[in-house]
Write a protein that holds these residues in place. Sequence first.
Motif, short mmCIF file in Angstrom:
data_model
loop_
_atom_site.label_atom_id
_atom_site.label_comp_id
_atom_site.label_asym_id
_atom_site.label_seq_id
_atom_site.Cartn_x
_atom_site.Cartn_y
_atom_site.Cartn_z
N UNK A 1 12.08 22.42 4.42
CA UNK A 1 12.66 23.02 2.97
C UNK A 1 11.81 24.01 2.28
N UNK A 2 11.40 25.21 2.20
CA UNK A 2 10.74 25.61 1.67
C UNK A 2 10.81 26.31 -0.02
N UNK A 3 9.59 26.77 -0.54
CA UNK A 3 9.43 26.34 -2.12
C UNK A 3 9.14 27.58 -2.34
N UNK A 4 10.15 28.21 -2.10
CA UNK A 4 9.68 30.13 -3.42
C UNK A 4 10.32 29.39 -5.79
N UNK A 5 10.72 30.57 -5.69
CA UNK A 5 11.59 30.26 -7.16
C UNK A 5 11.90 29.28 -7.12
N UNK A 6 12.66 28.47 -6.44
CA UNK A 6 13.42 27.63 -6.28
C UNK A 6 13.30 26.68 -4.74
N UNK A 7 13.74 25.45 -4.04
CA UNK A 7 13.85 24.97 -3.27
C UNK A 7 15.01 25.30 -2.14
N UNK A 8 14.78 26.13 -1.07
CA UNK A 8 15.57 26.41 -0.45
C UNK A 8 15.87 26.23 0.84
N UNK A 9 16.25 26.33 2.03
CA UNK A 9 16.09 25.75 3.65
C UNK A 9 15.66 26.92 4.73
N UNK A 10 14.33 26.19 4.88
CA UNK A 10 13.74 26.94 6.01
C UNK A 10 14.10 27.50 7.02
N UNK B 1 16.36 11.79 0.04
CA UNK B 1 14.73 12.79 0.45
C UNK B 1 14.10 13.33 -0.53
N UNK B 2 13.20 13.16 -1.15
CA UNK B 2 12.94 13.74 -2.25
C UNK B 2 12.54 15.73 -1.50
N UNK B 3 12.50 16.38 -3.04
CA UNK B 3 11.79 16.95 -2.26
C UNK B 3 10.14 17.61 -1.59
N UNK C 1 0.94 -1.38 -0.54
CA UNK C 1 0.14 -0.23 -0.10
C UNK C 1 0.97 1.24 -0.55
N UNK C 2 0.58 2.42 -1.03
CA UNK C 2 1.39 3.12 -0.96
C UNK C 2 0.39 4.72 0.08
N UNK C 3 1.04 4.89 0.84
CA UNK C 3 -0.12 6.35 1.73
C UNK C 3 -0.01 7.79 0.78
N UNK C 4 -1.28 8.26 1.26
CA UNK C 4 -1.12 9.79 0.40
C UNK C 4 -0.39 10.21 0.61
N UNK C 5 0.83 11.30 -0.04
CA UNK C 5 1.82 11.85 0.48
C UNK C 5 2.55 11.91 1.17
N UNK C 6 3.65 12.05 2.38
CA UNK C 6 4.81 11.41 2.47
C UNK C 6 4.81 10.87 4.04
N UNK C 7 5.19 9.22 4.15
CA UNK C 7 4.94 8.96 4.98
C UNK C 7 5.29 9.50 6.93
N UNK C 8 4.76 9.54 7.18
CA UNK C 8 5.11 9.64 8.66
C UNK C 8 6.56 8.83 8.97
N UNK C 9 6.74 7.94 8.56
CA UNK C 9 7.96 7.49 9.49
C UNK C 9 8.84 8.34 8.70
N UNK C 10 8.51 8.94 7.53
CA UNK C 10 9.72 9.14 6.19
C UNK C 10 9.85 10.95 6.94
#
Length: 632
Positions: free
Chosen positions: A190-199, A179-181, A108-117
């Motif tokens: 990580x935050x997403x603006x024009x690109x991904x950057x550290x929160x 780890x995926x974006x 089974x593939x859970x919706x969205x990233x798994x809590x464990x990840x």
Amino acid sequence: MAGRIRDDDIAEVREKARIDDVVSGYVTLKRAGGGSLKGLCPFHDEKTPSFNVNPARQFWHCFGCGEGGDVISFVMKVDGLTFTETVERLAEKYGVQLRREDGGDEPVRPRGPARGRLIEAHKVAQHFYAEQLATPDALVARQFLGQRGFDQAAAEMFGVGFAPRDGEALTRHLRGRRFSDEETVAAGLVALGRSHYDRFRGRLVWPIREANGDTIGFGARRIFDDDRIEAKYLNTSETAIYKKSQVLYGIDLARTAMKDSQQAVVVEGYTDVMACHLSGVTTAVASCGTAFGTEHARVLRRFLGDHGTTSGEVIFTFDGDSAGQKAAMKVLESDQVFASQTYVAVAPEGMDPCDLRMQEGDAAVRDLVASRQPLYRFALDNILTRYDLDRADGRVDALRDAAGLVASIRDKTKVETFSRELSHMVGVDIEQVRAEVRQAASRPARTEERRPQRAPDPAEAPEPPRPALPSLSDPRFLIERELLKLVIQHPAGVGRTTTHVTGADFTHPTFQGVWEAVTAAGGPASGAEDAGWANRVRGAATDPAVVAAITELGVEPVRGTSDPNPTFAVAYVYRLQELTTSRRIADVKARLQRTNPVEHALDYNRMFGELVMLEQHRRRLREGAVGQAGAS
């Protein structure tokens, strides 16, 4: 569309996710006898523990609010998840491979990233930040800690780290750890603006952990003057695993000491928590990025193991300024969520625990906590300082203002004591104080009375309420209750002793429904070797009241023994059938009273013969019950 999760996989989740292990992550449990555990219910406010967990049956039930179920229903309710989400979370945590009905062996593939990840991403991030604290770029961060009396050992103890100014250092590191974006953004790292950057960038960071030690977020302090974000602190935004209204910084370090000492100290910041723990006040916690609220109080109360005793203490430390006083008054509004006594500790000159430790040492922090004063007294002092008590009109105004505080206290047993103290503090007669308190208490009621009332519409008249069923704990149903507990909890000990028991032997409708569920599940004999027997019975019930009764019967200890055998069970069967026979005897006697022995001699003689046989049968059952009880 993927099918439902296979039943045998769900059963494996129930088996491997031990309910005592799962529940203890939310509730402080203590042994309660009969193999059960007990604690304060996480679903309603209570001062005396009525929340029971039976590890052997994998059931939980609260005798206060009536909620109950298995490990899956507990996580669903406490974390607000769907059934599928809960099964997926528990399966991931306890290593169960889930499959769909129509998907073969495909997981089974859970919706969205798994809590464990998300948890793993935070673990990796915490180690990364901790390592960065030792780099040349983190000199200002180390100086900040050193100026506040925290050395390298203290930083390691609390997992303090440094977020590089680069802006993408953590992003690259997490990508390198596969780890995926999508995962890192969902984790709030990580935050997403024009690109991904550290929160968090160029800040000192503290890991915020759950009670079990898992990192679920971070708090980050501004330390560079050229930081473009002006806010002194940044905290992790709300995520699937981080809810700021339910998070207490330091709970992972404090929970054991809180339980043992029956004391909790609530401070205002991360460095205050550090200062307290390093000074020997190991029960200190703090809210994260938000004011201490009702949800925090409920979390704290559960871990404190607050059982309604007057020995427990919750101590709040506040600055002596107006903001600190305002915070104390807000806490007073929710004070009644604690059964413990609530106190306030205010350091001289308004210093917080961190400043106090730097200037006066560890002992001063311990003395601060020891010099606490009751919260209500702090609040009264706060009110009375607004008035000139040397003037008659000032005393009158002060009394009226303070009377509202006294009247608002929900624990009415304390009102008289507070009234006397107010009388002494203001310098007025106790009867005058009582009158003002009564008047203050009546004001809300009078406001309600003045509110216009809409004339009732006959078309909207509610249906007459159905008669309430008797309590399942009513002594009249004791034998029914105890036998059903034996059937659900110890099917092997009951065996085939209930062969002749029928639904007619149960007089409470809910207990009749429980017996019908037992029968539908195959009867006690079929559950003798089945670890999932209790859940099978629960699954056979459709009436919510019956489902709740099954969980209740599954956690309450059996009277008289912890290891029932068939002989013990037979005694209850005899007693149950004796009661059934007694009801039949009463029915026959009533019919005899209504029958004319002359005009209906045949019917009368038949009923009389039936009565004689029933009396003999009842006598045999009574003798059998006594004999079996003696043998067991």
